[in-house]
Design an enzyme around this catalytic site. Sequence first.
Site, mmCIF file in Angstrom:
data_model
loop_
_atom_site.group_PDB
_atom_site.id
_atom_site.type_symbol
_atom_site.label_atom_id
_atom_site.label_comp_id
_atom_site.label_asym_id
_atom_site.label_seq_id
_atom_site.Cartn_x
_atom_site.Cartn_y
_atom_site.Cartn_z
ATOM 1 N N ARG A 82 -5.259 150.233 -75.329
ATOM 2 C CA ARG A 82 -4.977 151.367 -75.921
ATOM 3 C C ARG A 82 -5.960 152.202 -76.300
ATOM 4 O O ARG A 82 -5.726 153.584 -76.271
ATOM 5 C CB ARG A 82 -3.921 150.996 -76.995
ATOM 6 C CG ARG A 82 -3.350 152.148 -77.709
ATOM 7 C CD ARG A 82 -2.447 151.893 -78.727
ATOM 8 N NE ARG A 82 -1.549 153.028 -79.215
ATOM 9 C CZ ARG A 82 -1.336 153.275 -80.705
ATOM 10 N NH1 ARG A 82 -2.118 152.417 -81.314
ATOM 11 N NH2 ARG A 82 -0.759 154.385 -80.872
ATOM 12 N N HIS A 86 -6.347 156.430 -75.582
ATOM 13 C CA HIS A 86 -6.625 157.472 -76.610
ATOM 14 C C HIS A 86 -7.878 158.350 -76.768
ATOM 15 O O HIS A 86 -7.752 159.336 -76.993
ATOM 16 C CB HIS A 86 -6.297 156.782 -78.201
ATOM 17 C CG HIS A 86 -4.695 156.764 -78.410
ATOM 18 N ND1 HIS A 86 -4.110 156.520 -79.567
ATOM 19 C CD2 HIS A 86 -3.807 156.257 -77.510
ATOM 20 C CE1 HIS A 86 -2.936 156.077 -79.538
ATOM 21 N NE2 HIS A 86 -2.574 156.097 -78.258
ATOM 22 N N ASN A 114 -3.271 157.745 -84.322
ATOM 23 C CA ASN A 114 -4.424 156.788 -84.449
ATOM 24 C C ASN A 114 -4.418 156.161 -85.948
ATOM 25 O O ASN A 114 -4.899 154.903 -86.126
ATOM 26 C CB ASN A 114 -5.706 157.258 -84.256
ATOM 27 C CG ASN A 114 -5.832 157.921 -82.799
ATOM 28 O OD1 ASN A 114 -5.304 157.143 -82.107
ATOM 29 N ND2 ASN A 114 -6.881 158.833 -82.450
ATOM 30 N N HIS A 213 2.475 148.717 -71.913
ATOM 31 C CA HIS A 213 2.973 148.121 -72.911
ATOM 32 C C HIS A 213 3.815 146.825 -72.576
ATOM 33 O O HIS A 213 4.586 146.292 -73.239
ATOM 34 C CB HIS A 213 4.307 149.052 -73.180
ATOM 35 C CG HIS A 213 3.868 150.301 -73.923
ATOM 36 N ND1 HIS A 213 4.583 151.411 -74.323
ATOM 37 C CD2 HIS A 213 2.553 150.847 -74.416
ATOM 38 C CE1 HIS A 213 4.171 152.398 -75.046
ATOM 39 N NE2 HIS A 213 2.614 151.977 -75.110
HETATM 40 C C1 HEM Z 1 3.441 157.151 -72.243
HETATM 41 C C2 HEM Z 1 3.043 157.680 -73.479
HETATM 42 C C3 HEM Z 1 2.666 156.427 -74.368
HETATM 43 C C4 HEM Z 1 3.210 156.486 -75.575
HETATM 44 C C5 HEM Z 1 4.272 157.457 -76.161
HETATM 45 C C6 HEM Z 1 2.652 155.635 -76.646
HETATM 46 C C7 HEM Z 1 2.978 154.954 -77.561
HETATM 47 C C8 HEM Z 1 2.606 153.987 -78.401
HETATM 48 C C9 HEM Z 1 3.087 153.645 -79.672
HETATM 49 C C10 HEM Z 1 3.855 154.354 -80.845
HETATM 50 C C11 HEM Z 1 2.308 152.447 -79.690
HETATM 51 C C12 HEM Z 1 2.500 151.742 -81.098
HETATM 52 C C13 HEM Z 1 1.383 151.963 -82.063
HETATM 53 C C14 HEM Z 1 1.718 151.675 -83.575
HETATM 54 O O1 HEM Z 1 2.825 151.017 -83.947
HETATM 55 O O2 HEM Z 1 0.656 151.670 -84.412
HETATM 56 C C15 HEM Z 1 1.758 152.004 -78.771
HETATM 57 C C16 HEM Z 1 1.091 150.757 -78.643
HETATM 58 C C17 HEM Z 1 0.281 150.528 -77.139
HETATM 59 N N1 HEM Z 1 0.184 151.210 -76.157
HETATM 60 FE FE1 HEM Z 1 0.988 153.008 -75.936
HETATM 61 N N2 HEM Z 1 2.063 154.835 -75.621
HETATM 62 C C18 HEM Z 1 1.877 155.392 -74.274
HETATM 63 C C19 HEM Z 1 1.150 155.083 -73.093
HETATM 64 C C20 HEM Z 1 0.188 154.092 -73.190
HETATM 65 C C21 HEM Z 1 -0.694 153.681 -72.049
HETATM 66 C C22 HEM Z 1 -1.018 154.852 -70.830
HETATM 67 C C23 HEM Z 1 -1.238 152.922 -72.486
HETATM 68 C C24 HEM Z 1 -2.277 152.088 -71.740
HETATM 69 C C25 HEM Z 1 -2.420 151.864 -70.432
HETATM 70 C C26 HEM Z 1 -0.768 152.353 -73.682
HETATM 71 C C27 HEM Z 1 -1.117 151.065 -74.204
HETATM 72 C C28 HEM Z 1 -0.570 150.678 -75.281
HETATM 73 C C29 HEM Z 1 -0.759 149.179 -75.851
HETATM 74 C C30 HEM Z 1 -1.530 148.214 -75.091
HETATM 75 C C31 HEM Z 1 -0.235 149.190 -77.237
HETATM 76 C C32 HEM Z 1 -0.317 148.136 -78.070
HETATM 77 C C33 HEM Z 1 -1.377 148.142 -78.811
HETATM 78 C C34 HEM Z 1 -1.543 146.962 -80.013
HETATM 79 O O3 HEM Z 1 -0.716 145.938 -79.996
HETATM 80 O O4 HEM Z 1 -2.625 147.180 -80.822
HETATM 81 N N3 HEM Z 1 0.221 153.029 -74.142
HETATM 82 N N4 HEM Z 1 1.752 153.058 -77.774
#
Ligand code: HEM
Length: 347
Positions: A82, A86, A114, A213
């Site tokens: 992630r 970002h 973030n 995800h």
């Molecule tokens: C399509 C639009 C996207 C949205 C709206 C989005 C939104 C989010 C949100 C809200 C979270 C949880 C954050 C939290 O609760 O603190 C999250 C976690 C995550 N996102 Fe996304 N995301 C998107 C795209 C992506 C992309 C493109 C990737 C990587 C290729 C990605 C990888 C991740 C990962 C791996 C997590 C888990 C992080 C952790 O457990 O520390 N996301 N995302």
Amino acid sequence: MAVFKLIPCLVLFALFSFDVGVAHPGFGFGWGSNGPSIGRTFSSGLFPQFYQFSCPQADEIVMTVLEKAIARNPRMAASLLRLHFHDCFVQGCDASILLDDSATIRSEKNAGPNKNSIKGFEVIDEIKAKLEQVCPQIVSCADILALAARGSTILSGGPSWELPLGRRDSTTASLNGANTNIPAPNSTIQNLLTMFQRKGLNQEDLVSLSGGHTIGVARCTTFKQRLYNQNGNNQPDETLERSYYYGLRSICPPTGGDNNISPLDLASPARFDNTYFKLILWGKGLLTSDQVLLTGNAGNIVELVKAYAEDESLFFEQFAKSMVNMGNIQPLTGISGEIRKNCHVIN
Ligand code: HEM
Ligand SMILES: *[C@@H]1O[C@H](CO)[C@@H](O)[C@H](O)[C@H]1NC(C)=O
């Protein structure tokens, strides 16, 4: 003997000629015909062999640190994946996300998407420290983020890919950019398409990269709206599968519990696989932005979700391509930017 004379010459070539020459897409050198990916990656000024002579151990060092960090905490793989996303969505893949607040910097770490959310900085620091010992001021923080994202994917069971390198680090950050360029979890499908399009990414990129995800977790605050007031009418999101909905309510109450976490892929939260897409087909996507890939009704997005749910290798292939596309967003190359000594501050 000729070989030994050639090596320092190539090292200089790697250090200087590439650094200033890579910005030109037509820059021709000996091995240009070796691989089909070289021509394409050159459009960004990046190429996989960038550290071949200046720091050949770079990827190995990254992987050694990652293996330990992910063994200690499996979620770390998700956090690092992630972090690269970002970084790339805010003024390009330039490690702007790693800069701390200072006299000249308003840190992106304090942006809505973030703050209290993004993790993994100490692992990047550990990698950087090791690289500075072996190849001082050679490997950029932006490339470390890209290498860490690929390594995390591999170590979680996902695909590998040839990774274009040669990004340089920014001397600026954009708090405002981080607040406006990173999509929100309650985005509509149109929002998502538009925000990805602005970064030069298409439908295939949006769907496959959302498959990131398949690992990691999200906080209650990022999906609470779906449970209690999706459309301003105090009703839950009707696209949520029933039993999943009740399960989420117990983790995420109407008031409080904002930092409680739930896996983005409840079936296999630490395994990089295609279950994320299967869950979406079953109404078990955690975020609105996940579920709208099925319910949003735009372009051939639903077809892509179904295709990836059915065929994991198809998903892996497209994810790898799309990670390269995302990693190519507006890199600093040539004499732009710098190679930071410490990822937290400009030199
Ligand atoms: C399509 C639009 C996207 C949205 C709206 C989005 C939104 C989010 C949100 C809200 C979270 C949880 C954050 C939290 O609760 O603190 C999250 C976690 C995550 N996102 Fe996304 N995301 C998107 C795209 C992506 C992309 C493109 C990737 C990587 C290729 C990605 C990888 C991740 C990962 C791996 C997590 C888990 C992080 C952790 O457990 O520390 N996301 N995302
Ligand atoms: C998304 O969430 C934000 C912040 O909670 C809110 O201001 C906005 O109205 C929501 N958007 C939609 C489409 O529900």
